[in-house]
Motif scaffolding. Structure first.
Motif, short mmCIF file in Angstrom:
data_model
loop_
_atom_site.label_atom_id
_atom_site.label_comp_id
_atom_site.label_asym_id
_atom_site.label_seq_id
_atom_site.Cartn_x
_atom_site.Cartn_y
_atom_site.Cartn_z
N TRP A 199 -6.32 5.19 6.11
CA TRP A 199 -5.75 3.91 5.66
C TRP A 199 -6.70 2.74 5.88
CZ3 TRP A 199 -5.15 0.05 9.31
CH2 TRP A 199 -5.18 0.44 10.65
N ILE A 200 -7.81 2.95 6.59
CA ILE A 200 -8.69 1.81 6.92
C ILE A 200 -9.79 1.59 5.88
CG2 ILE A 200 -8.30 2.17 9.40
CD1 ILE A 200 -11.19 3.28 9.54
N GLY A 201 -9.91 2.48 4.90
CA GLY A 201 -11.08 2.49 4.03
C GLY A 201 -11.31 1.24 3.20
N LEU A 257 -6.60 4.00 -0.11
CA LEU A 257 -5.93 4.98 0.74
C LEU A 257 -6.40 6.35 0.27
CD1 LEU A 257 -2.26 3.61 0.58
CD2 LEU A 257 -3.82 3.38 2.52
N ASP A 258 -6.84 7.18 1.20
CA ASP A 258 -7.37 8.49 0.84
C ASP A 258 -6.65 9.58 1.64
OD1 ASP A 258 -8.80 10.67 0.02
OD2 ASP A 258 -10.70 10.06 0.92
N GLY A 288 -0.43 -0.31 -3.33
CA GLY A 288 -0.78 1.08 -3.61
C GLY A 288 -0.10 1.97 -2.58
N SER A 289 0.25 3.19 -2.99
CA SER A 289 0.84 4.13 -2.03
C SER A 289 0.36 5.54 -2.33
CB SER A 289 2.37 4.08 -2.08
OG SER A 289 2.86 4.64 -3.28
N VAL A 290 0.21 6.32 -1.27
CA VAL A 290 -0.13 7.73 -1.36
C VAL A 290 0.89 8.50 -0.53
CG1 VAL A 290 -1.79 9.51 -0.71
CG2 VAL A 290 -2.59 7.37 -1.71
N THR A 291 1.53 9.47 -1.16
CA THR A 291 2.49 10.33 -0.45
C THR A 291 1.96 11.76 -0.46
OG1 THR A 291 4.31 8.90 -1.16
CG2 THR A 291 4.89 11.08 -0.28
N VAL A 292 1.86 12.35 0.72
CA VAL A 292 1.36 13.72 0.86
C VAL A 292 2.32 14.49 1.75
CG1 VAL A 292 -1.08 13.22 0.45
CG2 VAL A 292 -0.14 12.93 2.74
N LYS A 338 -5.89 8.69 -8.43
CA LYS A 338 -6.13 10.12 -8.63
C LYS A 338 -5.38 10.88 -7.57
CE LYS A 338 -10.61 9.54 -6.33
NZ LYS A 338 -12.09 9.70 -6.45
N GLU A 339 -5.49 12.18 -7.57
CA GLU A 339 -4.71 12.97 -6.62
C GLU A 339 -5.03 12.56 -5.18
OE1 GLU A 339 -3.71 17.33 -7.20
OE2 GLU A 339 -5.14 17.47 -5.51
N LYS A 340 -3.98 12.20 -4.44
CA LYS A 340 -4.05 11.81 -3.03
C LYS A 340 -4.88 10.55 -2.79
CE LYS A 340 -4.17 16.71 -1.61
NZ LYS A 340 -4.94 17.69 -0.80
N PHE A 341 -5.11 9.74 -3.81
CA PHE A 341 -6.00 8.59 -3.65
C PHE A 341 -5.54 7.45 -4.54
CE2 PHE A 341 -9.62 5.91 -4.45
CZ PHE A 341 -10.41 5.97 -3.30
N VAL A 342 -5.49 6.24 -3.96
CA VAL A 342 -5.31 5.03 -4.77
C VAL A 342 -6.28 3.97 -4.24
CG1 VAL A 342 -2.89 5.47 -5.31
CG2 VAL A 342 -3.47 4.06 -3.32
N GLY A 343 -6.68 3.09 -5.14
CA GLY A 343 -7.59 2.03 -4.73
C GLY A 343 -7.47 0.80 -5.61
N HIS A 344 -7.89 -0.32 -5.06
CA HIS A 344 -8.00 -1.57 -5.80
C HIS A 344 -9.44 -2.04 -5.66
CE1 HIS A 344 -3.62 -1.54 -4.90
NE2 HIS A 344 -3.51 -2.20 -6.05
#
Length: 768
Positions: free
Chosen positions: A87-89, A171-172, A199-203, A236-242
Motif C-alpha cells: 500500500w505504500i508504493g 496498490l499492488d 482506487g481499491s484492490v481486493t484479493v 490490471k489484475e491485483k493492481f490499481v494506480g493513478h
C-alpha cells in the motif's frame, strides 16, 4: 555485531545510506499497530536487495510442507503470515528518470524511527543525471487510533533545477513471500476498482480464503497550495494506480499525501469490505495528515505513560529498552483474543509469523505489568480456544483420553512445524502454557480464571504428561525419553531435567487448582469434573508420577544434569573457543554441535527462573556457574534469563552484559540475522531483565516483592508496573528507592525484605 545506528534516547537513527545494511534497517525501522504492520521498505522503487513486507494480523496461508522424508504425525503445512498488498508504493520520475536509490548518488541520507511519537521519517538528497539534485523527505505511520489506516507524506524539492515530476501512486496485490516453499503466490485476484479519486484492490488467500481489501486516495500540494489533477488510471489484475504530473520549481516543495486503508474478512463481512474500506479511508481523509499525526502522538504518549522505562547515564541501554517496548506495543494490543504474538511481529517473514511458546514464557509478564489484566487474560484465552486442536494434535501422535499437546508453531491451534526433533520432542512447550496460567493468576489474583478456563487446559496438559512418561520398574521411577529441551543444541535425549521438572510441576499445580475449586466453588468443580471426566484413579496416578519422577543430578558437582549422559561430553567453556567458531550455528555442522557441550539457551536455568522459589541460593549459584560458561546464547531468548538470575546471584557485571546483549540484539545485529525480522518475543525478555532482574520484581504469597539494585553504568533507572489496581512508578538511584503510586489503591509491598505500604496517590522513599 555491526553497530551503525546512532545512539539516541527516543529515536533510532541511520545516517548515510549503505545498501549492505538496508535489509537490517527494513526490519529495525518497521512500524505496526497490532492490526497491520509494514517493513521499512522505500515508498519509491528500489532495485537493490530488499525484503518487501506488509502484513495483516491473523491472515495466513497453509504453505505445503517441504521435507525430504515424511514421518507419521508431520503436519501437512507450515502456517505463514503473508506478505500482503503493497500500500505504500509511489513510483517517482523526475524529468523521465526513475528515482531509485540503487541507481542514483545519495547524500545526506537520514532515516529516523521516532519511538516517542510513532512515525518513520526519511530524508536524503539524490543526484540525478546531468547533476540535478532533488531533496526528498517522507514521513509515514500506521495509526494506532484508526487501526485500519496508514498514511504517508512524501515531499520532493528540486535544489538546482526546474523540471517535471511524474508520480504513480499504486496498490499492488501481486506480491510473494520470499519464504514460500514452492515459490507459490498465495493471493488470488477478486476485484479492482479505480476512479479519478480512489482506487481499491481486493484479493483472497488460497485455501484459507481470507479476503483483504485495500483502498487508497492520493492528494497533491505544491508550494503550500492543494492541486487538483486529472490522473491517468491504471488497472490490471491485483493492481490499481493513478499517474499524474506536476511541474517542479527550484527550491519549492511538492508534497504527495497518500492515505490507505486495509480491511479484512477477519473483522468484516467479505461482501462489505469495499464499503467498509472506503468509509475507513474517508474518515482518515476528513481528519487529514496533520490531525492524524497529532492523534498518533497523543496515543503513543498514553502508551509510554504506562510502559516506559527510563535509564539515566547510559544512552545505549536507554535506546535499547525503549526500542523493545516500542516494538511490543506495535505488535500486540490484546484487543482481539484470536490473535497472538509472532516471534518476528510485523517485521519479517521468518518463523512464519506464527505463535510459539515464546508468548507464555517471555511475553506474558510484559503485558501483565504494563496493561489492563484483560490483555494478558486474552493471551490465555487464545490457548483455551485451541484446546480441542491441542487434543487432536496429541491424538495424531498416539495419545488419547483428552491428552493435549499444544503445538510448537501454530496459527489456528494445529501444529504446523515439521522438524521432527522439535515437532515431536520439544514437548516442554506444554509446560510453559501451564506455567502461564499460574503466572497470570499469581500476579493478578484473578482466580475466577481457573474455573472458567484454566482447569480445562491444565487437565489436558496433565493427561499428556501422564501418558508421555514411562515407568522403569527396576528403578521404581518415572522417566521421559526421547525429548528436546529448551537447549535445541541437544536432540533426542533422555530425561531432560527441565522437561521432567515442568511436567511434574504441572501435575502438582493442576491438583492444587482442583483442591482450590473444591473448597471455594464446589458446584463449578463438580460440573468440570463431569465435563472433563476426572476420576480418582487418574489423579492418584498423577500423585505417583510426582513422587517418583526421576531427575538427573550429580552429587559431586551439586548440579542438576541437563540430561542423562551430559557429563560424558568434553566440557569446554565458550571463552576458550577461538572466536572464528562463533556463532556455532553458522560455522559448525549440526553433528558437531550435537556432540558438543555447548548450550544454545537457558535449559536447566530456565527451570530455575520459572520455579525460582523451589531452589535455595546455593543451588542456583552452582547451576549458574556450571552452565552459563558453556552457553553460547545463540537463541535470542537466552540472555534475558541469564541476566535475571545473575541479578539475583549478585553477579552485576554478568547481569549487565546479558542485559545489553538482549536489549540491543537487533539494533546491533548480534546474531547476524536481523534482516529476517526483529526478535520480537525476546524484546519482552529485555523488559523482564530490567523489571525482574535489576528491579527484582516477584509476586509471592500475594505480596509484591522488589529487590532492586542499580548497575554501575547507570545513574538511575525507573519503571512502571500495573499491579492489582495500582500503577506504581519505581525509581532507583544509588541512594534511594522511590515508589510513587499513581492510582487510588493502597498497595502493600516488600522491599529488600522489609514490609512497606504505599498509599494511593502517594510516594514512598526508602534509603539504601
Amino acid at each position: 555485531m555491526k553497530q551503525y545506528l546512532k545512539l539516541d534516547e527516543w529515536s533510532i537513527i541511520e545516517e548515510g545510506f549503505d545498501p549492505e545494511n538496508h535489509e537490517v534497517s527494513e526490519s529495525v525501522f518497521s512500524i505496526g499497530n497490532g492490526h497491520m504492520g509494514q517493513r521499512a521498505n522505500f515508498e519509491e522503487d528500489y532495485t537493490g536487495k530488499t525484503l518487501q513486507g506488509s502484513y495483516m494480523a491473523g491472515v495466513y496461508y497453509p504453505d505445503k510442507t517441504r521435507v525430504g522424508w515424511w514421518k507419521n504425525g508431520y503436519p501437512e503445512y507450515f502456517a505463514k503470515v503473508l506478505n500482503s498488498t503493497n500500500w505504500i508504493g509511489l513510483k517517482i520520475e523526475i524529468d523521465g528518470e526513475n528515482l531509485d536509490l540503487h541507481n542514483v548518488n545519495v547524500k545526506e541520507f537520514v532515516r529516523e524511527l521516532n519511538m516517542k511519537e510513532g512515525y518513520l521519517e526519511r530524508t536524503f538528497i539524490a543526484t540525478l543525471k546531468e547533476g540535478k539534485e532533488v531533496k526528498i523527505n517522507t514521513k509515514r505511520f500506521v495509526s494506532i487510533v484508526d487501526k485500519e489506516v496508514g498514511t504517508i507524506r512524501y515531499s520532493v524539492t528540486p535544489l538546482n533545477f526546474n523540471g517535471e515530476l511524474k508520480v504513480t501512486s499504486y496498490l499492488d496485490g501481486d506480491v510473494i513471500n520470499q519464504d514460500a516453499n514452492y515459490d507459490e503466490k498465495f493471493w488470488d485476484h477478486v476485484a479492482t476498482e479505480v476512479t479519478n479519486d480512489y482506487g481499491s484492490v481486493t484479493v483472497k488467500t488460497k485455501k484459507t480464503e481470507f479476503v483483504l481489501c485495500s483502498t487508497k486516495k492520493t492528494e497533491l500540494v505544491h508550494n503550500g497550495t492543494k492541486v487538483s489533477f486529472a490522473p491517468e488510471l491504471i488497472e490490471k489484475e491485483k493492481f490499481v494506480g493513478h499517474a499524474f504530473a506536476q511541474n517542479l520549481e527550484q527550491g519549492k516543495e511538492t508534497v504527495i499525501y497518500k492515505y490507505a486503508s486495509n480491511v479484512t474478512s477477519r473483522d468484516h463481512d467479505a461482501s462489505q469490505l469495499i464499503k467498509v474500506g472506503m468509509e475507513s479511508l474517508q474518515a482518515a481523509l476528513n481528519k487529514g495528515f496533520e490531525k492524524m499525526e497529532e492523534e498518533q502522538r497523543q496515543a503513543w504518549a498514553d502508551k509510554w505513560k504506562e510502559s516506559d522505562i527510563v535509564i539515566e547515564g547510559d544512552v545505549a541501554a536507554q535506546q535499547g529498552i525503549r526500542f523493545n517496548i516500542f516494538q511490543l506495543n506495535q505488535t500486540y494490543t490484546g484487543e482481539d483474543d484470536r490473535l497472538n504474538i509472532g516471534p518476528k511481529g510485523f517485521t519479517g517473514e521468518k518463523y512464519g509469523g506464527s505463535t510459539y511458546w515464546d508468548t507464555e514464557a517471555y511475553c506474558l509478564p510484559f503485558y501483565l505489568s504494563t496493561a489492563d489484566p484483560k490483555i494478558a487474560r486474552n493471551l490465555l484465552v487464545y490457548r483455551y480456544k485451541h484446546l480441542e486442536k491441542a487434543i487432536e494434535n496429541a491424538e495424531k501422535l498416539g495419545f488419547s483420553d483428552g491428552a493435549a499437546l499444544y503445538p510448537m508453531v501454530t496459527m489456528n491451534g494445529e501444529e504446523s512445524h515439521n522438524e521432527w526433533e522439535i515437532t515431536f520432542e520439544e514437548i516442554h512447550r506444554n509446560g510453559a502454557i501451564a506455567y502461564a496460567i499460574y503466572n497470570y493468576v499469581n500476579y493478578t489474583d484473578d482466580k475466577s480464571y481457573l474455573g472458567e478456563y484454566g482447569l480445562d487446559v491444565l487437565v489436558g496438559i496433565s493427561r499428556f504428561w501422564a501418558q508421555r512418561v514411562n515407568y522403569v520398574a527396576a528403578k521404581d521411577q518415572y522417566m521421559m525419553l526421547g525429548v528436546t529441551g529448551p537447549n535445541e543444541y541437544e536432540n533426542n535425549v533422555n530425561n531432560n531435567w527441565y522437561t521432567n521438572r515442568i511436567a511434574a510441576w504441572t501435575l502438582e499445580y493442576t491438583l492444587s487448582v482442583m483442591d482450590y475449586l473444591k473448597e471455594t466453588d464446589a458446584n463449578r468443580y463438580e460440573a468440570l469434573q463431569k465435563k472433563l471426566n476426572i476420576k480418582g484413579d487418574e489423579t492418584s496416578k498423577w500423585v505417583e508420577i510426582i513422587e517418583k519422577m526421576y531427575y538427573p543430578f550429580d552429587e559431586e558437582l551439586g548440579v542438576f544434569l541437563q540430561q542423562d549422559g551430559f557429563l560424558d561430553k568434553e566440557l569446554i567453556h565458550v571463552k576458550d573457543l577461538d572466536e572464528k567458531h562463533l556463532p556455532l550455528n553458522q560455522n559448525w555442522s549440526w553433528d558437531r554441535i550435537l556432540r558438543s557441550c555447548f548450550i544454545k539457551q537457558a535449559d536447566v536455568l530456565q527451570g530455575m527462573y520459572f520455579l525460582n522459589d523451589e531452589f535455595d541460593m546455593e543451588t542456583k549459584k552452582k547451576n549458574f556457574d556450571f552452565y552459563e560458561p558453556m552457553t553460547v546464547h545463540e537463541s535470542s531468548l537466552s540472555p534475558c534469563v541469564h541476566s535475571i538470575l545473575a541479578c539475583e546471584l549478585g553477579y552485576k557485571d554478568k547481569a549487565y552484559e546479558m542485559y545489553l546483549r538482549t536489549a540491543r540484539l537487533d539494533l546491533d545485529n548480534y546474531n547476524n540475522d536481523t534482516e529476517d525480522g526483529c526478535h520480537t518475543t525476546s524484546m519482552a525478555g529485555t523488559w523482564m531483565s530490567v523489571v525482574q532482574g535489576f528491579g527484582g520484581l516477584k509476586v509471592r504469597n500475594n505480596q509484591l516483592i522488589l529487590n532492586p539494585f542499580i548497575p554501575g553504568e547507570w545513574k538511575s533507572f525507573s519503571f512502571k508496573i500495573v499491579f492489582r489496581g495500582a500503577l506504581l512508578n519505581i525509581n532507583v538511584t544509588d541512594e534511594t528507592i522511590q515508589i510513587t503510586n499513581e492510582a487510588d489503591v493502597t498497595t502493600p509491598l516488600i522491599v529488600h525484605g522489609t514490609k512497606y505500604e504505599v498509599k494511593g496517590n502517594d510516594t514512598l522513599s526508602i534509603q539504601y
